[in-house]
Write a protein that holds these residues in place. Sequence first.
Motif, PDB file in Angstrom:
ATOM      1  N   ARG A  96       0.803  -1.314  -0.017  1.00  0.00           N
ATOM      2  CA  ARG A  96       0.007   0.093  -0.156  1.00  0.00           C
ATOM      3  C   ARG A  96       0.796   1.161   0.143  1.00  0.00           C
ATOM      4  NH1 ARG A  96      -4.276  -0.208   4.698  1.00  0.00           N
ATOM      5  NH2 ARG A  96      -2.334  -0.121   5.797  1.00  0.00           N
ATOM      6  N   GLN A  97       0.543   2.214  -1.011  1.00  0.00           N
ATOM      7  CA  GLN A  97       1.471   3.534  -1.036  1.00  0.00           C
ATOM      8  C   GLN A  97       0.592   4.601  -0.145  1.00  0.00           C
ATOM      9  OE1 GLN A  97       4.380   3.331  -3.480  1.00  0.00           O
ATOM     10  NE2 GLN A  97       3.675   1.439  -2.874  1.00  0.00           N
ATOM     11  N   ASP A  98       1.407   5.632   0.091  1.00  0.00           N
ATOM     12  CA  ASP A  98       0.843   6.503   0.726  1.00  0.00           C
ATOM     13  C   ASP A  98      -0.352   7.281   0.314  1.00  0.00           C
ATOM     14  OD1 ASP A  98       3.004   6.168   2.525  1.00  0.00           O
ATOM     15  OD2 ASP A  98       4.367   7.866   1.533  1.00  0.00           O
ATOM     16  N   ASP A  99      -0.158   7.381  -1.129  1.00  0.00           N
ATOM     17  CA  ASP A  99      -1.472   7.924  -1.708  1.00  0.00           C
ATOM     18  C   ASP A  99      -2.675   7.029  -1.855  1.00  0.00           C
ATOM     19  OD1 ASP A  99      -0.632   6.141  -3.525  1.00  0.00           O
ATOM     20  OD2 ASP A  99      -0.115   7.603  -5.267  1.00  0.00           O
ATOM     21  N   GLY A 100      -2.709   5.942  -1.230  1.00  0.00           N
ATOM     22  CA  GLY A 100      -3.761   4.953  -1.251  1.00  0.00           C
ATOM     23  C   GLY A 100      -3.736   4.005  -2.235  1.00  0.00           C
ATOM     24  N   ARG A 101      -3.057   4.117  -3.329  1.00  0.00           N
ATOM     25  CA  ARG A 101      -2.811   3.113  -4.536  1.00  0.00           C
ATOM     26  C   ARG A 101      -2.109   1.737  -3.655  1.00  0.00           C
ATOM     27  NH1 ARG A 101      -0.579   5.923  -9.537  1.00  0.00           N
ATOM     28  NH2 ARG A 101       0.847   6.675  -8.010  1.00  0.00           N
TER      29      ARG A 101
END
Length: 592
Positions: free
Chosen positions: A427-432
């Motif tokens: 999971r990335q910081d931008d939600g992706r």
Amino acid sequence: MSRPRPLRAARAWWRGVRPARGTFWSSASAGVPGAVGGVPDGMAAATLVGVNPIHGLYATAVGRIAGGLTVDSQRMIVTTTSAAALAAGSAIATVDPDERLGSLVLMTTLAGVLMVLAGVARLGRLTGFVSHSVMTGFLTGVAVNILLGQLAALTGASPTAPVAVGDAYQVITSPGTWDLPTVLVGASAILLLLLLARTRIAPFAAVVALVVTAVGVWALNAGSVELVADSGAIPVGLPAPAVPQLGLLSADVVVGAFAVAAIVLVQGAGVAESVPNPGGRRADSDRNFVAQGIANVAVGVFRGIPVGGSVGQTAVSTAAGARDRWAGVMSGVWVLVVLVALSGPVGAVPSATLAAVLVVASAGSIRLSAMATAWRTGSQSQIAMATTFFATLLLPVAAAVGIGAALSILLQANRESQDLRIVRLVRQDDGRVREEPAPRRLPGREVTVLDVHGSLFYAGARSLEAALPDPSDAREAVVVLRLRGRVSLGATAFTVLAAYADRLGAHGGRLFVSGVDPALADLFRHVIDLREHERIAVFPARPVIGESTAEARRHAEAWLVQGVETQEIPVVRGPGPLRRLWSRARRGLRRG
């Protein structure tokens, strides 16, 4: 007063097959080229089986009529095919000549019954599991087998080898056994067929070759040239029905029936794909199975050889302007006219001419482009095609069919096992969410989310077992395994998941499974003994993609932070237990 049920069924069937207003005579004329071309093809196919060519004409007429009236692919022509004829001839090759026709009738009828049962059981979808490489190897082997097997008839030689390759070798190495008039007849027929194939009368090329060579043999009084009549008397008129003799049932007949049924159904599926119905409606493969079965039962009753969907004859009919099933039906009717009016002249056809028809047709059916495609695909396709090809050349056709079926199953299982892939979802910081290669070893005290691509049945489940990260060096490792889109799992997959959960639990870890169909989530409780395998939590799929996995991750993180006892988390079956579990975890966090 209501009509009896059989009468209502008959009227409903007729409404479905009757010709559209104003189209009957155009269909009747479109059936003429098919009938003309079908006469030599049917006779030639009968020579492959080893029976009187008249039985090929019986099959041509009855198969086209019965198949045309019942098939769902309206433009598909059900008639004699070289592959089915070769399979039938191979099966009864060792049968006593006096019993060969009776065994053939029984085998054809039995093959028809098997096809009907396959259609009723809705097995049409299974034809898609036949490997393209296997089918290419088999059909190429059949074509080469037929071509080599006709050298004896083309030269007048009498080889004694048990297989076509051996016959061809004996013929080629013994030119002193050739009959010169027979060689001239065969060569002339081949030349005519090749020259006329490039003209407007190509659909009638075989008939022209038959007439020209027959007249030539008669005019020159070439007594050494074998004629169709030499193989037995040619009956005049329509075929008479016969009851199959069950006393002739044998292992060869049964195995031959299965081989013929398999070949016909797979070839018929290919023909149906190549000629879609008017309007683009996709044909029902199961109804085509039943129709070809009905055609073979009818052909068996009228003492014909096996029939099935024919690529070549369907192409001829389509090129002649066929728009519905009645072009095929009427082509069968025209063949009946030939039987009534021209049975006598059929006996004057040279056998070498029929051999020439088979040689040209076989050579034309070898698809070099399909072979090249299979060869370039990779080593598996190369081995499959080569194995089936040589099996068809050197073994009975029934054995080659069995080898091809086994190879298709093995290739399917092998591809499924090789296609399986596991990736890690980060999971990335931008939600992706990003995919990256799965670790070979699990990290300790961390939630690892994995996604599985590929089949989990049979060998695929074992591939999953080998591909899952090793948990042996990780303490309190937690895995969320995403199985989105799975509606069923086999026993092997359940066993692998239970064993992996046990390996995680042995080091204080746990397995969370997400994204499975709700019915499959419920099945976990019934299949896996939770008293023994306590460390699996299952989260059913939600309508929003990723929601189930996100929920499983939250529970996994909460479990890891709090060190919740594994006995307290049951297999999750719905949102109620999930909410209670999450509430309990949040209360623990607040107390901490």
